[in-house]
Scaffold this active site. Structure first.
Site, PDB file in Angstrom:
ATOM      1  N   SER A 103     -11.349   0.771   2.875  1.00  0.00           N
ATOM      2  CA  SER A 103     -10.565   0.307   4.023  1.00  0.00           C
ATOM      3  C   SER A 103      -9.973   1.497   4.771  1.00  0.00           C
ATOM      4  CB  SER A 103      -9.449  -0.626   3.563  1.00  0.00           C
ATOM      5  OG  SER A 103      -9.973  -1.806   2.999  1.00  0.00           O
TER       6      SER A 103
ATOM      7  N   ARG B 150       0.818  -1.216   0.000  1.00  0.00           N
ATOM      8  CA  ARG B 150       0.000   0.000   0.000  1.00  0.00           C
ATOM      9  C   ARG B 150       0.853   1.268   0.000  1.00  0.00           C
ATOM     10  NH1 ARG B 150      -2.566  -3.542  -1.271  1.00  0.00           N
ATOM     11  NH2 ARG B 150      -4.585  -4.265  -0.513  1.00  0.00           N
TER      12      ARG B 150
ATOM     13  N   GLU C 174      -5.087   3.973   6.129  1.00  0.00           N
ATOM     14  CA  GLU C 174      -5.040   3.786   4.681  1.00  0.00           C
ATOM     15  C   GLU C 174      -5.758   4.938   3.991  1.00  0.00           C
ATOM     16  OE1 GLU C 174      -6.376   0.453   1.378  1.00  0.00           O
ATOM     17  OE2 GLU C 174      -5.533  -0.200   3.287  1.00  0.00           O
TER      18      GLU C 174
END
Length: 324
Positions: free
Chosen positions: A232, A183, A302
């Site tokens: 998320s 990520r 995130e």
């Protein structure tokens, strides 16, 4: 954000770029862009006509004016005070093209929705893109955060990325240049990605369709996709899943103001209808605190949080302690 004057910034910048083809708008409401449907205005919102227009704009903008790029707003929390400086949003008209190339490659503009990239690959019989069917973002965001799902990440598909830097210079980056990790991309933060070339492999369309249907069924079963959500909220910590740690800390369904950790998938924050961005950020930090207290794990956001707090709002400090 009462001291911000988008009209003044617009009047300052317009004479510097008389040949600009894109659209500049003062005091643009970011709540119309973000999926949370919260947040204050952008002092100035710019939608460039194409990569050359973007490069010319960046070359002309004085260095003291903050510049920030956003995508479709799916994984974004804009604070209630809004965003100072220029927010750049790439339009579908200028950056939404998809071209199928030889050798199972696809060129896609940064504004192409991930779901559309998956569909274009399927239609061309190119495998390796079905996971994008379940990612609620755009190609630009996927490139920046190495978006992934169903065991596949963006780094596995990227061949090269085209970008423009803060000075208006255009670049071409290789997969290695992107510096991918979970990520994350370590490509320079000032780069604005404009398009990329992806590598897939030959696959039967029926097989791809089946995989995409499975992705969609999974999303509809376990995720609150019809809510005002940002996807998320936290990255998965090493050796675990964020939702499991949130659940173990007793935060499933936790509510602050109009913000709630989804009872369906507790790594999703939702705006139940009346949430402010402050409610959402406070909820996220409260969950991080409770998880830290319960398991010793520090969850990382995130969701990207930008902008300033509104007048009278207390800044949300990380790890609030046992306040709630």
């Amino acid at each position: 954000m009462s001291t911000v004057d988008g009209a003044a910034l617009l009047a300052r910048l317009e004479p510097l770029m008389p040949d600009l083809r894109g659209r500049l708008k003062a005091n643009a409401p970011m709540s119309e862009i973000t999926w949370f449907r919260t947040g204050g205005p952008a002092e100035l919102l710019f939608q460039p006509a194409d990569a050359d227009d973007l490069a010319a704009f960046l070359a002309a903008v004085p260095a003291d004016v903050p510049v920030l790029v956003v995508g479709v707003g799916s994984n974004l929390l804009v604070r209630d005070g809004g965003v100072r400086g220029v927010v750049i949003r790439l339009s579908a008209k200028g950056f939404g093209r998809i071209d199928v190339l030889d050798d199972n490659r696809i060129r896609a503009g940064a504004a192409v929705p991930d779901k559309r990239l998956a569909a274009a690959a399927r239609d061309a019989g190119i495998g390796g893109f079905h996971h994008y069917h379940g990612i609620p973002g755009s190609v630009g965001g996927a490139l920046r955060m190495n978006a992934g799902a169903n065991g596949v990440e963006t780094q596995e598909r990227v061949v090269e990325v085209h970008a423009v830097d803060r000075q208006g210079r255009q670049h071409v980056l290789t997969n290695e240049d992107m510096g991918y990790a979970y990520r994350h991309s370590s490509a320079p933060a000032d780069l604005i990605f404009t398009e990329a070339i992806f590598q897939g492999y030959a696959e039967d369309k029926a097989v791809i369709t089946k995989m995409m249907d499975e992705v969609q069924e999974h999303r509809e079963t376990v995720q609150p996709i019809r809510e005002k959500t940002g996807g998320s909220t936290f990255k998965n910590p090493p050796g675990s899943s964020a939702w499991k740690e949130v659940d173990k800390a007793g935060c499933r369904g936790l509510t602050i103001g109009g913000a709630q950790m989804s009872p369906m998938h507790c790594n999703f924050m939702i705006n139940t209808g009346s949430a402010s961005s402050h409610d959402l950020e406070m909820l996220g930090e409260t969950v991080r605190t409770r998880v830290l207290d319960h398991s010793g794990i520090r969850l990382d956001w995130e969701i990207k949080r930008i902008g300033e707090y509104a007048d009278g709002e207390e800044p949300v400090q990380p790890f609030l302690g046992r306040l709630l």
